[in-house]
Design an enzyme around this catalytic site. Structure first.
Site: not given
Ligand code: BES
Ligand code: ZN
Length: 633
Positions: A346, A327, A299, A323-324, A294, A167, A413, A585, A587, A405
């Site tokens: 984002e 990107h 993308e 979403h991806e 994670p 990642q 977003y 994950r 989130k 981060d």
């Molecule tokens: N590019 C992001 C993931 C990311 C952001 C990784 C910043 C490292 C640093 C990816 O496109 C993303 O936004 N993923 C979201 C899903 C989305 C539907 C909001 C996620 O993983 O929750």
């Molecule tokens: Zn994203």
């Protein structure tokens, strides 16, 4: 720390670059860069690289994947563009062992490592010549490399083969490849990757569809990308085609589920292209990783990395793929110049995602999806405004000295997307869509700062349409401006009518919930809207009726677990333990562990589970959870 400057429009905008490089040499030239460009000079605070003087144009990596020792080792070969004729090239590295560095025809050269920083790693300064064309860096990763997650067979679906994935975003590519790790520079790359013969390797490049007997895979890319998009996964993988230019990789036991879930992806690409122009990357494939991944999705060009937690069995979570996919325009084609401009990646992507979902499933559905995120935005904005960094509610961030981060909040977003939705509302959809299409076309394969975007917006939309808009307030001020449009979901209003009854209901039957007609998002909203004062006994009734604790849909389960913890409902803990052991994950993990940590005896329980679960998590997740649980390794 060495500071790196990116020229205004793009590091590839050669006219600006040449103008500067002709001025002077060496350090003097740096200040020349700063003062001689009339466009804005950008500093990437998260990279040591001197890309303003010399930059990689093509990267080749030749790596062996050693599962026994959890090490990638080999060579990174940088084709460099040394227009300024400097004699030092500075790379970013982090927890890498550098064996030796050679130039062009194998002549060894000297190098120096800078001071180690926990967040940014170190600079690797290589002595070169003005005429140097190639820099060969021989190196190995260390077993704790932050980008990589090494899984033993027990941690995979098939339980027979090991697995590894990377990642890169935001600043982790330097933990597996020595490179100029800034989004401000674009490179093409190629790779030779050797894995054990029973595994397949895939990358953000052109990919194999079958294993080969030697375990040797060659990759090429055509389009220049920022380094955070270089990605690799290797495991017991199978490929299934979904359409002319889409397919999915997964472990064999998962592949049928993936094929069902992603059946509509080809339609998404068509819808996306109709909105904002051709898809520029050839194929669009996905890989469904083990649950330790994670993020929801990443993308990586040509190959989106995705969590298996979106396999709900009813296609209800595919907006993540939209979403991806989005990107492929916002982020991969037009890239944020620094992590302070992250909302350009984002915010545009959430907006675009919402438009793809609207095109495919209608406005009622896309409004419902956006409402879920809007609630999170409102909640998080209040939280950030009350915390140490209220300025993090501005779209343009200042992450100096902080982990990029920390910019990954719903501000980038959802406030980002809300800004664009509000703009759309002000100028009308037609003008707005023309603007966005032109924006992608005019800036394709470039990096962009917020400031340049604002200039572009003024010149190409607001002035041409004769519209005044509070852009500055949206981007450079705290909180959500008053003119934000409201997104309402009628379906959620109906759900709320049911939720309010939960506190006093005699039985679940009295709610008369049309169980089979509710979507994942309606169930999530239902759980979120359960009144504060609801007793644990009511949770027991809901769980008996709907089986939320073990329903298999990670979005619903995680909402349910958090709400149950907060309301003292004890019936979740067996299932919750299974969830925490399996799913990495962040989130989902963050709110669950945060809720547990609010109660001393629950925090103790969480720490016991975490001891076991932590090896299943990627560094991105365990760094966050370590803090929540005051964990010391
Ligand atoms: N590019 C992001 C993931 C990311 C952001 C990784 C910043 C490292 C640093 C990816 O496109 C993303 O936004 N993923 C979201 C899903 C989305 C539907 C909001 C996620 O993983 O929750
Ligand atoms: Zn994203």
């Amino acid at each position: 720390m060495t500071i790196k400057y990116i020229l205004g429009l793009s590091i590839l905008s050669m006219s600006a670059f040449v103008a500067c490089s002709e001025a002077t040499e060496g350090n003097e030239q740096r200040s020349a860069v700063e003062v001689t460009t009339d466009s804005i000079v950008t500093v990437d605070k998260h990279s040591y690289a001197n890309t303003d003087e010399i930059f990689t144009s093509h990267l080749h990596i030749d790596l062996n994947v050693d599962f026994d020792n959890r090490v990638l080792s080999g060579v990174a070969i940088h084709n460099v563009n040394n227009k300024a004729g400097v004699e030092e090239m500075i790379f970013d590295i982090h927890d890498l062992t550098i064996e030796k560095v050679e130039l062009d025809n194998g002549e060894e050269t000297t190098f120096e490592l800078g001071e180690y920083d926990e967040l940014l790693g170190q600079s690797l300064t290589v002595k070169i010549k003005a005429e140097t064309e190639k820099v060969f860096i021989y190196y190995a990763t260390q077993p704790n490399s932050k980008a990589l997650l090494w899984l033993n067979p027990q941690q995979t679906a098939g339980k027979e083969h090991p697995y590894v994935f990377t990642q890169g975003e935001a600043v982790l590519t330097r933990t597996w490849i020595p490179c100029q790790d800034t989004p401000g520079n674009r490179i093409t790359y190629s790779a030779d990757i050797t894995v054990p013969a029973d595994l397949m390797a895939v990358m953000s490049a052109d990919n194999p569809t079958e294993k080969n007997a030697e375990g040797k895979y060659h990759f090429e890319t055509e389009q220049p990308i920022p380094t955070y998009l270089v990605a690799l996964a290797a495991g017991d993988l199978e490929f299934a085609s979904l359409g002319d230019r889409t397919g999915v990789y997964a472990e064999p036991s998962m592949i049928d589920k993936c094929v069902y879930e992603f059946a509509e992806v080809e339609d998404m690409i068509t819808a996306a292209e109709e909105l904002y122009g051709p898809y520029k990357w050839g194929r669009y494939d996905m890989i469904v990783l083990p649950p330790s991944f994670p993020y929801g999705g990443m993308e990586n060009p040509r190959l989106t990395f995705a969590t298996p937690t979106i396999l709900a069995g009813d296609r209800s979570l595919v907006s993540l793929i939209a979403h991806e996919l989005a990107h492929s325009w916002s982020g991969n084609l037009v890239t944020n110049a620094t992590w302070d401009d992250f909302w350009l990646n984002e915010g545009f992507t959430v907006y675009f995602e919402s438009r793809i979902m609207e095109a495919l499933y209608g406005k009622e559905h896309s409004d419902m999806l956006f409402s879920i995120e809007y609630d999170e935005l409102m909640h998080e904005t209040t939280e950030i405004l009350e915390g140490d960094h209220p300025e993090d509610t501005q779209l343009k961030l200042d992450l100096e000295g902080r982990d990029p981060d920390e910019g990954m909040t719903s501000i980038a977003y959802v406030k980002g997307a809300l800004f664009l939705k509000t703009l759309e509302d002000a100028v009308g959809r037609e003008a707005f869509d023309t603007f966005i299409s032109t924006y992608f076309k005019d800036h394709e394969f470039e990096t962009l700062t917020t400031e340049i975007f604002v200039d572009y917006l003024n010149a190409n939309l607001l002035e041409t349409e004769g519209v005044t808009f509070n852009t500055e307030e949206w981007i450079y001020e705290d909180g959500i401006p008053d003119n934000a449009i409201e997104i309402k979901s009628d379906r959620f209003e109906k759900v709320e009518e049911k939720s309010v009854l939960v506190a006093d209901m005699e039985s679940v039957g009295s709610l008369a919930i049309p169980e089979d007609k509710w979507s994942t998002q309606e169930w999530m909203h239902f759980i979120r809207q359960i009144p504060e004062e609801t007793e644990a006994t009511q949770y027991q009734k809901l769980d008996d009726a709907f089986g939320f604790s073990s329903c298999g849909n990670a979005e619903i389960m995680s909402e349910w677990y958090v709400s149950s913890i907060e309301h003292g409902y004890e019936g979740i803990y067996v299932d919750l333990e299974g969830f925490l052991m399996n799913v990495g994950r962040r989130k989902f993990l963050r709110p669950i562990y945060t809720a547990l940590a609010d109660f001393p005896e629950k925090k103790e329980w969480a720490r016991v589970v975490y001891q076991e679960a932590r090896p299943n998590y990627h560094s991105i997740s365990y760094n966050t959870i370590d803090e929540i649980l005051d964990w010391q390794e």
